[in-house]
Design a protein around this motif. Structure first.
Motif: not given
Length: 563
Positions: A188-202
């Motif tokens: 799935x390709x998600x096209x959006x405005x930003x992915x704040x903290x996805x790299x650290x969120x539980x």
């Protein structure tokens, strides 16, 4: 005194001259073709990933010239002429250039490979910064409600959904999960405005641990960190409704799918260049082998009112972003887009690219399945029913920073719920096309026999959609292989010529531009072969665009007619 005035005039003239020389001029350049390309459609592996090529093979979609990158020969000639190429799109076959003098642009416009050239200053001149993007204005994020706290929601499926069970069970996706269809193998390709903290969120631990986030790209600010804490959280919440995994709180609809996180949107401003960035994101998604795009974005009004779309632009063919979305669909990608949150506003209608005829447009319902007041309405400007389907978009459970969940309201959240569910459906039925999936999802929905412009075909049942595909209903011969209507434009009568493959019963409805059924024939028995049916006594209806809707109880066919 005279000398002072002359000196002042000279100083102003010199300053203006210097300003003019420093000013940048932007132009949109549409190219004639893709000649002299270093690539060939006979060797697609050189510019498309293996997964992208496989998608085309499965759906019998030939590689064509639109797949080729923009001709590097033309790019080099533009650069040699003094232009800086700052944007290019292979699907649109255009570039945007920047020059320091209009005379340079004049010389470029005479080159034989230029199909059309126009000023693009409006794409870059404005630099206003709003507190929030207009499309997100009506979205509400609330702290977890009391119904979420202290209650255990259990399902017989493989997951403990917590409060997110309602949004899963509403479309029966928890039952597909129980059969181990969880999106595995689907990208799935998600096209959006930003992915704040996805790299650290539980909530995304599982995605990270299993390598399900395949990568990120920023098309607004190339090279930017899309996880940065100063960037929008909108894509973070959107992703959580698909890939989130917080047992007892939130389980997304496609927890085992893989994801590309693509940023095309600047959340603190609204300018039409973002539509072009969206197309770039979709082009990348295609080449990377994405199966499904979720886009919880929409365009109608901009910071510069001169750029605003009109309702007539919502015809499926006008907005740049809609052209790009339909092109993505033509490449075999299932494009899922939110309808918009303008249902209670003066605009009220869907926004681009939700108007695309090959886009699965998703509206919103509340926890009980009733139409959510803010969900944007159809029809499209050319009279097609929109949205296509609906899902829970009011008090949808989404992951929030730094941890935990909240209730989110907006079609931005109903859209990815459907996109994730579609990934599970495609995992279960991998040989079907994107359009066959759309048909199955529509046919399974609660209003499939009478879609409207509030909820579309209704709330899908993904168990039923799976059955339709498994039983090859979608692959079976259509009930009727030909439908003709005349006269068009009509006055007092519309005649239908239906050629049926076997005896069937049809429901025929004439729908006005407001989505109201103004004339109908229900339960019309049709024999095998050619049949003639007529809607009569239409003299009193006002002039305008109407949709003629013909349903055999499974599939719905529509034709535009004019009075």
């Amino acid at each position: 005194m005279k000398q002072t005035i002359i000196f002042g005039i000279l100083f102003f003239a010199l300053a203006f001259s210097a300003y003019s020389q420093q000013r940048a001029y932007y132009y949109e350049v549409k190219l004639l073709d893709k000649q002299f390309s270093e690539y060939s459609i006979a060797e697609p592996a050189k510019f498309l990933s293996q997964k992208s090529v496989e998608r085309r093979l499965i759906q019998q979609i030939p590689v064509n010239e639109t797949d080729l990158p923009v001709s590097s020969s033309y790019i080099n000639q533009l650069k040699d002429a003094g232009a800086e190429v700052i944007y290019k799109s292979k699907w649109l076959n255009l570039v945007i250039i920047r020059v320091d003098r209009p005379e340079v642009a004049m010389q470029i416009s005479k080159k034989p490979f230029i199909r059309h050239m126009q000023s693009a200053d409006h794409l870059f001149a404005l630099d206003t910064r709003n507190s929030e993007k207009p499309y997100f204005d009506n979205e509400v994020i609330e702290k977890p409600a009391s119904r979420i706290k202290g209650q255990v929601y259990k399902s017989q499926a493989a997951y403990n959904y917590g409060a997110s069970l309602n949004q899963a069970r509403m479309i029966n996706i928890d039952q597909l999960h129980a059969l181990n269809f969880t999106g595995n193998g689907i990208t799935i390709g998600v096209i959006d405005a930003g992915y704040n903290s996805v790299d650290v969120m539980q909530a995304f631990d599982s995605l990270r641990a299993h390598g399900q986030i395949l990568g990120t790209r920023d098309f607004v600010q190339p090279g930017n960190n899309v996880y940065h804490t100063g960037i929008s959280t909108h894509g973070t919440m959107v992703l959580s409704t698909m890939g989130g995994n917080l047992p007892g709180q939130l389980i997304g609809t496609a927890p085992k799918a893989s994801y590309w996180l693509l940023r095309s949107e600047d959340a603190v401003s609204e300018y039409i260049m973002e539509e072009y960035y969206w197309v770039n994101a979709a082009e990348f998604a295609d080449s990377a082998g994405v199966d499904i795009i979720n886009s919880s974005l929409g365009y109608s009004t901009f910071d510069d009112p001169a750029e605003n779309h009109t309702y007539s632009d919502m015809d499926g063919n006008t907005a740049v972003v809609t052209i790009g979305a339909d092109m993505a669909a033509a490449k075999g990608i299932l494009v899922v887009n939110s309808a918009g949150n303008s249902g209670a506003n003066a605009w009220q209608y869907i926004t681009a690219p939700a108007d695309g005829d090959s886009v699965l447009t998703v509206g919103a319902v509340d926890l009980a399945g009733a139409y959510a007041y803010f969900s944007s309405k159809g029809p499209t400007a050319d009279g097609r029913i929109k949205p296509d389907v609906t899902a829970q978009g009011q008090q949808t459970i989404v992951a929030t920073i730094p941890s935990g969940v909240a209730g989110g309201s907006g079609t931005s959240f109903s859209s990815p719920i459907i996109a994730g569910a579609a990934a599970c459906l495609w995992q279960a039925n991998p040989t079907f096309t994107n359009m066959e999936l759309i048909n199955a999802i529509r046919m399974s929905a609660s209003q499939s026999s009478g879609p409207d412009n509030l909820k579309g075909w209704g709330i899908p049942d993904f168990v039923q959609a799976n059955s339709l595909l498994t039983q090859s209903v979608i692959h079976e011969q259509k009930a009727f292989h030909e439908l003709k209507t005349f006269p068009n434009p009509f006055t007092s009568r519309i005649s239908l010529e239906v050629t049926a493959n076997y005896p069937i019963v049809l429901d025929i409805r004439l729908i006005n531009s407001n989505g109201k059924v103004v004339s109908s024939l229900i339960g019309v028995e049709i024999a095998k072969g050619k049949n003639m049916v007529a809607l009569n006594n239409l003299d009193s209806y006002p002039s305008g665009i109407y949709m003629l809707q013909v349903s055999d109880g499974y599939a719905v066919t529509t034709k535009k007619v004019i009075k």
